[in-house]
Each structure stands twice: as C-alpha cells, then as structure tokens.
Design a protein around this motif. Structure first.
Motif, short mmCIF file in Angstrom:
data_model
loop_
_atom_site.label_atom_id
_atom_site.label_comp_id
_atom_site.label_asym_id
_atom_site.label_seq_id
_atom_site.Cartn_x
_atom_site.Cartn_y
_atom_site.Cartn_z
N ARG A 52 0.81 -1.22 0.00
CA ARG A 52 0.00 0.00 0.00
C ARG A 52 0.84 1.28 0.00
NH1 ARG A 52 -5.53 -0.87 1.46
NH2 ARG A 52 -5.72 1.11 2.51
N ASN A 55 1.19 2.94 -3.87
CA ASN A 55 0.27 3.96 -4.39
C ASN A 55 -0.16 4.94 -3.28
OD1 ASN A 55 -1.41 2.28 -2.96
ND2 ASN A 55 -2.94 2.05 -4.57
N MET A 57 -1.34 4.67 -0.39
CA MET A 57 -2.46 4.46 0.53
C MET A 57 -1.91 4.53 1.94
SD MET A 57 -5.14 4.08 -1.37
CE MET A 57 -6.47 3.08 -0.70
N ILE A 78 -3.30 11.31 -5.79
CA ILE A 78 -4.46 11.05 -6.64
C ILE A 78 -4.00 10.66 -8.05
CG2 ILE A 78 -6.52 12.09 -7.65
CD1 ILE A 78 -6.76 11.77 -4.64
N ARG A 81 -2.23 7.23 -8.11
CA ARG A 81 -3.13 6.08 -8.02
C ARG A 81 -3.84 5.80 -9.33
NH1 ARG A 81 -5.40 8.50 -2.57
NH2 ARG A 81 -3.62 8.04 -1.25
N ARG A 82 -4.08 6.87 -10.10
CA ARG A 82 -4.76 6.66 -11.38
C ARG A 82 -3.85 5.95 -12.38
NH1 ARG A 82 -7.87 12.54 -11.72
NH2 ARG A 82 -9.20 12.10 -9.93
N ILE A 84 -1.74 3.45 -11.38
CA ILE A 84 -1.38 2.14 -10.84
C ILE A 84 -2.67 1.37 -10.62
CG2 ILE A 84 -0.37 0.94 -8.88
CD1 ILE A 84 1.46 3.29 -8.41
N TYR A 86 -5.30 -1.28 -9.16
CA TYR A 86 -5.52 -1.63 -7.75
C TYR A 86 -6.64 -2.65 -7.67
CZ TYR A 86 -5.89 -0.67 -2.71
OH TYR A 86 -5.91 -0.76 -1.34
N ILE A 88 -8.49 -5.43 -4.97
CA ILE A 88 -8.51 -5.85 -3.57
C ILE A 88 -9.33 -7.11 -3.39
CG2 ILE A 88 -8.14 -3.54 -2.68
CD1 ILE A 88 -11.12 -3.32 -2.18
N ASN A 90 -11.85 -7.85 -1.47
CA ASN A 90 -13.30 -7.74 -1.43
C ASN A 90 -13.87 -7.09 -2.68
OD1 ASN A 90 -13.51 -8.93 1.11
ND2 ASN A 90 -12.79 -7.04 2.03
N ILE A 91 -13.06 -7.10 -3.73
CA ILE A 91 -13.45 -6.69 -5.07
C ILE A 91 -13.74 -5.20 -5.15
CG2 ILE A 91 -14.95 -7.12 -7.04
CD1 ILE A 91 -15.49 -9.92 -5.81
N GLY A 92 -14.70 -4.73 -4.34
CA GLY A 92 -14.94 -3.29 -4.29
C GLY A 92 -15.50 -2.69 -5.57
N VAL A 106 -11.53 4.73 -13.92
CA VAL A 106 -10.28 5.50 -13.98
C VAL A 106 -10.16 6.29 -15.29
CG1 VAL A 106 -7.76 5.39 -13.84
CG2 VAL A 106 -9.15 3.94 -12.36
N ARG A 154 -10.76 -3.75 -14.47
CA ARG A 154 -10.93 -2.35 -14.09
C ARG A 154 -9.58 -1.73 -13.74
NH1 ARG A 154 -14.34 -0.74 -8.75
NH2 ARG A 154 -12.72 -2.01 -7.81
N ALA B 116 -14.80 -1.83 1.51
CA ALA B 116 -14.12 -2.32 0.31
C ALA B 116 -14.34 -1.36 -0.86
CB ALA B 116 -14.65 -3.71 -0.05
N ALA B 120 -11.42 0.71 -2.67
CA ALA B 120 -11.20 0.62 -4.11
C ALA B 120 -11.30 2.00 -4.76
CB ALA B 120 -12.21 -0.33 -4.74
N MET B 124 -8.15 3.78 -6.61
CA MET B 124 -8.15 4.05 -8.05
C MET B 124 -7.90 5.51 -8.36
SD MET B 124 -10.97 1.58 -9.72
CE MET B 124 -12.25 2.18 -8.67
#
Lengths: 389, 220
Positions: A52, A55, A57, A78, A81-82, A84, A86, A88, A90-92, A106, A154, B116, B120, B124
């Motif tokens: 983490r 990027n 986080m 910001i 992160r766009r 790289i 990402y 996770i 839990n999919i998100g 993105v 994504r 989550a 995310a 992003m």
C-alpha cells in the motif's frame, strides 16, 4: 544496452506506527518492469503495508518508495493512483454503477472521451470472455468470480503498467481462482504488466511469481525466485510456509543429477588393452566402463559387447570404445534427463562437471530409487537391517 | 345545524368552506416543507462532515438529540420570545426538529458505505469529493431520504400546533373548532386534512426515495 530501470523500488523503507509497533523494518526491493512479485507471509507481517506504500495508501515513516524512478512522496497521490492498477480481496466494485461504468472509472477520472471509454470497455470484457451485453449489468447481477474478473480488468482500463493486488483471489472457490490466476498470468506474461500481489497462498505464489518476497514480523526473510526458494529455503519459517508436501515435491522436481548419481564410477583410460578392461569389468561385476583421459575427462565408453565382438584382447580400448558418449552435467535437472534415459533405453548416464571431468553416473535404478522415495518416503534403514538377518 | 349529525356537519363545513380549507392546507404544507428543506440543506452537509470527522459525531448528534427532547409547544414558545409571532418561528422550530433525523441518517448512511468500495475508490485515484459525490452519496441516498421523510411527518404535526402562535395552516381550523361550542366537526375539518397530508406526503416521499436510489442496488 542500458540496464532496465526498476519500475518500483523500496529503499530502506520502514513504517512505525505511533503506538511503537513496527509494521515494516528496513525494506529493500527492486521490481523490474514485467516482474510478477508475490508478497507472502504471516498476517501482520508487513506485506500489505509494503504494497500500500506504492500507491501511497500508506506513507512510510522512513526511507523512500520510488515509482518509475520518481519518489512517490513527491507525486500527487491522486494522480499516482490513477496510473497504478488496484485490485482488492473484497473486489470493491461500485454497486450502483454498471459494469461498464465500473471498468471505465479510472479512464473517466482521467477524462477520456466517451467513445474511447466505451471501446475500451468492450475490448476488456472480451479479454475476460464475458459477453458484451454484460456491460450494462450491475455488479450484484453477476457471480463472485465474474465480479473479480471485472475487478481485475478495471485495474488496467487506463493501461496502467503496474498492478497492485491485495489477496485478490482469497475469497474465491479453487476453480474460479485458477481461472483468474491464468488471467493475471496472461496479463504479466503476455501483456507485459508488472504485478505486485499480496497473497497467503503459497501455491499461487509459486505458480505465478517471478520473485517471491517472504515477510515475517515486518522483515524480509527471503526474496528470490520460486525455484530458488524451493531449493534453498532461508530458514524453518520459509520451509513451514512452503509445507512438507511441496518441499518433497520440489526435491524431486528440482533434484539435480548430482543428487542421485553414484560417485566414483569405475573408469579406465584409453591406453589399456581390451583384455585389461575386461578384467576390470569382471572384478567389479559390471558390463561397461567409462573411458577417461589423463585428467579424468570423459572421452568414451566401452560395453562388454564391443569387447566380445573383437576377441583380440590386445587391442587398445581407445580404438574400440564408443567415442564422445552422451553425458549430463551435474547440475542438470533430473526432470530434463529422465526422459532421455528411459526413451533411449540407456542403462546409465555419465555425469560430468563443467570441465567434462567424470564425477558420477546415473543408472536406471537410481531413478527408480528416487521415484520410490517420493511415493513411499525414504526407506527406513532398520528395515534393511531386518532383511539382512 | 344542531339537527345534523357530526359527519353531516363535517361535510356541510367542507362544502361551504372548501377553498378556505384548501388555502390553509397549502399554507400548512408550505410551512412544513420549508422547515424540512432548510434542515436538509444544513443537516446533510453536517452529517457528511461528522461522517468524515468522526470525533465530531458524538457531540453533534447529542446536541440534535437534546433539541428533540424539548416539547414542541415549549420550543415554539421559547422561540416566539425571540422571533415573535408568525410562521418564521414555526419554520425555525421545524428546522430544529428536523436536524436530528436528517443528520443522523446522513451520518449512518455514509458510515455504512462498504469499506471495500471506499478502499477501491480511493485506490483508483478518486479525490475525497469524488468519493463523496460518485460513491457515498448515491449509496446512502435512500437512507438520507428516509430521514427527510421522518422529518416531514413530524413537521406537519408541529405546524398544526404552530397555529397557536399565529402561523396559520390547518391548525387555525382546529383551534377554531376547540373554541366553538359543539365544534367537533370543525376540529375534524382541520385534523383530518392534517393527518391526510402526513400520510400522503409519507407515501409520496417513499416513492421519491425509491426513484432516487440508484438502480444497481439490490432490493433489500
């Protein structure tokens, strides 16, 4: 040609929380473009923390993280992160957005024109073998495995070169997981993405990674290629992480010629007569001899059949031996040797070092022994003793 | 008149004062909605704020809770001392009462956004505002609407009492009925439309709530 520059670099990175807990201690790593790096280890071992930081986080409390040669601390988080990907565990996926909107999130943030976004969404959904009309569906209308597939694409919609994945397939059933592993392998192997994945699944790491970094308690225990880790686990912790079954399997898969060869095979020089060679064979109860030169380099082999065919026992071995026989190097993998031995019905195979000096031979029975050991375990010496009585 | 039954009197009153009642009805509704809208304008941002600065959440919600415990008649009287007679006092009262359900629902809605999804969105590259507008608000809009619904129903009741301090609305008719001898029918002529208004606006807002909550959310 200039040496490729690392795309992600950790330079003496540390993270200490205000309560004094050290999540990461002096972490160093260079990730080259196209690498597939797996972070593996106990939970709380620092692997997610390290990932983490790439990027932003999380920010390190000491040391520098570099992305594409630039210190991430100097970059706008910001914007960083766009660029790289990402993914996770839990999919998100964002539940009120269609799959298309999710995939193109993105690109939308990067203000791509609408047509380009739509084209990209269609291209990507084809990549994961889902029908195009799924694009207008919502996340809850598709299965968990499909959701994570969307989660993966994504993360590369804006053509990110580096993808971070935090235990992405932990919650999926084995079959789906395997399919997704194939997908990310394709992304790295065929599309040249650099992937950094946190996982707790050693099989996954061994299968996908070009480099495995093993964490425990905030420190790197070992950082090496999967083969290297299997061959030379740094310590008991790594061995435990790999597990006895895989260690055993790896022993077979990664065994080299030298590990099962018989040392000091009976050999002769080329200058002796066939008669002398025959005596030597007889003394050792063998039916062939390895012929070497003065410096013990392999020059040929002599079979009892060849001796018998000539009858004239005064002739020199070097004139009747089979010259330049097949041989293997001591560090050749057995997995690459055994087929030759079996297919060509060879009784044995000389093993040489890199100066072509004979160091041993592999016989069919040494292969059989290895196989038996793998299947039934090592023979208990006491059993042999019983038989001897 | 005396020979007519209660309901007959009621309808008689309605027939002869229909437009008057309608006027009071409109006035009543506008006062209620005005107070609630003001509270939404203030309460939703406050809710969003305390959802992000969680340390503020306790004192803010406690304060809104405290306001809620004051009986409405007492609140009207206290505010009347400062703001005088008229509808502005009632609107202020409604505003204060509506703060709690709106702030609390906004706070709850935003806090309940799946971690989550937030992780995310952040990972992003969404800014804090983008996360709020593109993710958190759409996901909690139905909870926020539920708060507004709640507030409006309470507001309609408060407005009825507001007639005591000269705000107008259907409460006027009710008070007239209580002052008249045998005024039951007149009380009903004020009370029934008030109840109707509360029920109908609740139903309408329920519809609105369904309409504004994003399509992708499963029915649950």
């Amino acid at each position: 040609m200039a040496q490729a520059k690392p795309i992600v670099e950790f330079d003496h990175v540390g993270k200490t929380y205000p309560n004094g807990k050290q999540a990461l201690v002096d972490f160093n790593l260079k990730v080259m473009p196209g690498d597939f790096v797996c972070f593996i280890g106990t939970s709380g071992g620092g692997k997610t923390t390290a990932m983490r930081m790439i990027n932003r986080m999380l920010d390190p409390t000491s040391g520098e993280v570099k992305f594409d040669g630039k210190k991430v601390a100097d970059l706008d988080p910001i914007e960083l992160r766009r660029h790289i990907g990402y993914v996770i565990q839990n999919i998100g996926l964002i539940p009120h957005m269609t799959l298309e909107d999710n995939i193109c999130l993105v690109p939308k943030l990067l203000k791509w024109p609408k047509e380009k976004r739509e084209a990209r969404a269609r291209e990507l959904i084809k990549l994961v073998e889902m029908p195009e009309d799924f694009l207008s569906r919502y996340p809850h209308e598709i299965s968990g495995g499909q959701q994570q597939r969307i989660g993966v694409i994504r993360a590369l919609a804006a053509d990110q070169k580096v993808m971070l994945m935090d235990e992405p397939f932990g919650a999926l059933d084995p079959l789906t997981r395997e399919k997704l592993q194939d997908l990310v392998h394709y992304l790295q192997h065929d599309l040249g993405k650099t992937i950094i994945m946190v996982t707790h699944d050693m099989d996954e790491a061994l299968r996908l990674a070009t480099r495995i970094v093993i964490f425990d308690d905030g420190r790197i225990i070992q950082s090496a290629s999967p083969a290297e880790i299997l061959k030379h686990p740094a310590n008991d912790f790594v061995e435990e992480l790999i597990g006895p079954d895989r260690m055993n399997e790896a022993k077979v898969m990664l065994a080299t010629a030298s590990s099962i060869m018989l040392n000091n095979p009976v050999s002769t020089t080329g200058d002796v007569t066939l008669g002398e060679a025959l005596v030597k064979m007889n003394n050792h109860h063998i039916d062939s001899l390895i012929v070497v030169d003065d410096e013990h380099r392999l020059i040929g082999e002599l079979d009892i059949g060849q001796v018998m065919a000539h009858r004239n026992l005064k002739l020199k071995v070097k004139n009747y031996m089979l010259a330049s026989p097949r041989s293997v190097f001591e560090d050749d993998l057995l997995s690459s040797i055994y087929q030759t031995i079996i297919n060509r019905h060879l009784k044995y195979m000389p093993v040489v070092d890199h100066d072509h000096r004979v160091v041993g031979i592999i016989t069919r029975s040494s292969l059989a022994t290895l196989l038996c050991e793998h299947v039934w375990g090592k023979a208990d010496p006491e059993d042999n003793a019983d038989e001897g009585k | 008149m005396k020979d007519l039954g209660l309901w007959q009197q009621f309808f008689y009153y309605f027939q002869h004062n229909g437009m008057y009642i309608l006027g009071k009805f409109n006035q009543h509704f506008l006062i209620s909605i005005e107070g609630v809208l003001l509270a939404a304008l203030v309460g939703i941002p406050i809710g969003a704020l305390i959802a992000h600065y969680r340390r503020l959440s306790n004192p803010v919600i406690q304060l809104a809770n405290l306001i809620q415990t004051i009986p409405s008649l007492a609140m009207l009287s206290i505010l009347m001392l400062g703001l005088g007679l008229g509808d502005q006092t009632v609107i202020t009262t409604i505003f204060l009462y509506s703060l709690l359900p709106i702030i609390q629902n906004t706070y709850t809605g935003l806090r309940n956004t799946s971690p989550a999804v937030l992780d995310a969105s952040k990972g992003m590259g969404m800014t804090k505002w983008q996360q709020l507008w593109m993710v958190e608000i759409p996901l909690s809009v139905s909870v926020i609407m539920a708060g507004i619904r709640n507030a409006l129903v309470v507001a309609i009741g408060v407005t009825a009492i507001g007639a005591f301090i000269g705000a107008g609305g259907l409460g006027d008719i009710i008070i007239r009925g209580t002052n008249a001898t045998n005024g039951g029918a007149i009380i009903l002529a004020g009370a029934l439309p008030t109840a109707l208004m509360a029920i109908v606006s609740d139903l309408v807002l329920e519809g609105v709530q369904k309409l504004v909550s994003p399509k992708g959310l499963s029915e649950s």
